[in-house]
Design an enzyme around this catalytic site. Structure first.
Site, PDB file in Angstrom:
ATOM      1  CG  HIS A 139      -1.974  -0.998   1.249  1.00  0.00           C
ATOM      2  ND1 HIS A 139      -2.847  -1.209   0.201  1.00  0.00           N
ATOM      3  CD2 HIS A 139      -2.317  -1.920   2.207  1.00  0.00           C
ATOM      4  CE1 HIS A 139      -3.673  -2.206   0.513  1.00  0.00           C
ATOM      5  NE2 HIS A 139      -3.372  -2.656   1.707  1.00  0.00           N
ATOM      6  CG  ASP A 176      -3.167  -8.166   0.893  1.00  0.00           C
ATOM      7  OD1 ASP A 176      -2.389  -8.449   1.819  1.00  0.00           O
ATOM      8  OD2 ASP A 176      -4.169  -7.435   1.035  1.00  0.00           O
ATOM      9  CG  HIS A 178      -6.673  -5.053   2.032  1.00  0.00           C
ATOM     10  ND1 HIS A 178      -6.056  -5.858   2.967  1.00  0.00           N
ATOM     11  CD2 HIS A 178      -7.881  -4.724   2.539  1.00  0.00           C
ATOM     12  CE1 HIS A 178      -6.856  -6.013   4.014  1.00  0.00           C
ATOM     13  NE2 HIS A 178      -7.979  -5.341   3.782  1.00  0.00           N
ATOM     14  CG  ASP A 264      -5.275  -9.579   3.690  1.00  0.00           C
ATOM     15  OD1 ASP A 264      -5.011 -10.118   2.595  1.00  0.00           O
ATOM     16  OD2 ASP A 264      -4.869  -8.450   4.009  1.00  0.00           O
TER      17      ASP A 264
HETATM   18 ZN    ZN Z   1      -4.241  -6.832   2.952  1.00  0.00          ZN
END
Ligand code: ZN
Length: 366
Positions: A139, A176, A178, A264
């Site tokens: 990120h 992931d 995200h 996740d």
């Molecule tokens: Zn994540």
């Protein structure tokens, strides 16, 4: 088959302070631990020690990334700001990325660990590698820490590979839950780097990771987002890989594949709403390895990102690393039967529709 493992105890000493999940404590929030803590990663290493898998891996020694290496992605101002807070008990440089004493040093070692994993794979010292590093990186933006990430480990290692090794084309496959927004930003206009992110639709960051973000300028067509609906299980993930990710890799023909590997997307994760299992992650790993064998002599570097269920993440990671290493140590994941039989593990029509839309993006890879 030799698989390298990057790990250092001090990765676990990066201290994210007292938050309730990711919300800072303070009335009415009682102090609790931050969700991005050491436990999930420590237990990955512990499980590999207990099963013996770790004995078949070749240790790769991490070293701190240099300032020059960090600045291939981040701004100098950002670098100096984090450095200047290295002795602070707690700080937060952006959007939900807390640090503690020594976090700058540890973040350098995290980025440098992924660089060394790339070096080991490119030099042929190992066939592939898993970097069990912390803090995570996908990120982080050039001048902003985000989502528990300080330096963009995977992006920095990619820039290193392009500049310092014979690698000319890199493909990223970020699984992931995200969106891999930092890696996307790093190479958005670069046609020599294909960035693919398979994630839950608008989980974090809230507004990025859409299908329409397909790259810009010369890099148009070379960023692929697959924002799966919440509730996606192994069927949807496997279809995504069979119909979009692997065909994209085949069309792009990379010299190296880097996988920002977050767990996740696993069922039970506190901040994700997908239903992956250890056998699901094993299956995706096999698909990437088969493509890598055909395209780039099997060269894969995986780097640890998210995954916050301390009970299940070690089993997901174990399945992935065991597969990378072509080993079978006989571990039976006790969670597999429970989460593997959840309803709607098979692909659902609305997931199929999303994947159909993503398939159209294959045409934009020239
Ligand atoms: Zn994540």
């Amino acid at each position: 088959m030799t698989t390298g493992l990057v790990f250092h105890e001090i990765y676990l000493w990066h201290h994210t302070g007292n938050h309730a999940n990711y919300v800072p404590y303070g009335n009415p929030v009682e102090p609790l631990q931050h969700i991005e803590g050491p436990e999930t990663k420590r237990r990955v290493k512990n499980l590999m020690e207990v099963t013996g898998l770790i004995n078949s891996l070749k240790p790769i020694k991490p070293r701190p990334a240099t300032k020059e290496e960090i600045l291939r992605f981040h701004t100098e101002n950002y670098f100096e700001k984090i450095k200047g807070n290295n002795d602070k008990i707690s700080a937060d440089f952006g959007i939900s990325a807390p640090t503690g004493i020594g976090s700058f040093d540890i973040a350098l070692l995290s980025a440098g660990g992924v660089i060394e994993a790339v070096n080991a794979v490119i030099s042929g010292e190992v066939d592939n590698a898993y970097a069990l590093v912390r803090p995570p990186g996908h990120h982080a933006m050039p001048d902003l820490a985000m989502g528990f990430c300080i330096f963009g480990n995977a992006a920095i290692a990619g820039f290193h590979a392009l500049e310092k090794t014979p690698v000319e084309k890199i493909a990223y496959v970020d699984w992931d839950v995200h969106h891999g927004n930092g890696t996307q930003a790093a190479f958005y206009d670069n046609p020599n780097v294909l960035t693919i992110s398979v994630h839950q639709d608008r989980n974090f960051p809230a507004k990025t990771g859409l299908l329409e973000e397909n790259g810009e300028d010369e890099g148009e067509g070379y960023n692929i987002n697959i924002p799966l609906p919440p509730g996606s299980g192994v069927g949807a993930y496997e279809a995504t890989f069979d119909r979009v990710v692997i065909p994209a890799l085949n069309k792009f023909n990379p010299d190296l594949i880097i996988v920002p590997s977050g767990f996740d997307g696993g069922a039970n994760d506190p901040v994700g709403r997908q239903m992956m299992t250890s056998e699901g992650f094993r299956s995706l790993t096999k698909k990437i390895m088969k493509a890598a064998d055909a395209l780039c002599n099997g060269k894969i570097v995986m780097t640890h990102e998210g995954g916050y269920s301390a009970a299940t993440v070690p089993f997901f990671a174990h399945a992935v690393i065991e597969t990378l290493a072509n080993q079978d140590v006989g571990l039976v994941d006790p969670f597999q039967n429970i989460i593997g039989r959840l309803g709607q593990q098979e692909m659902q029509p609305h997931q199929d529709n999303l994947i159909k839309s993503a398939e159209k993006l294959l045409n934009n890879i020239k």
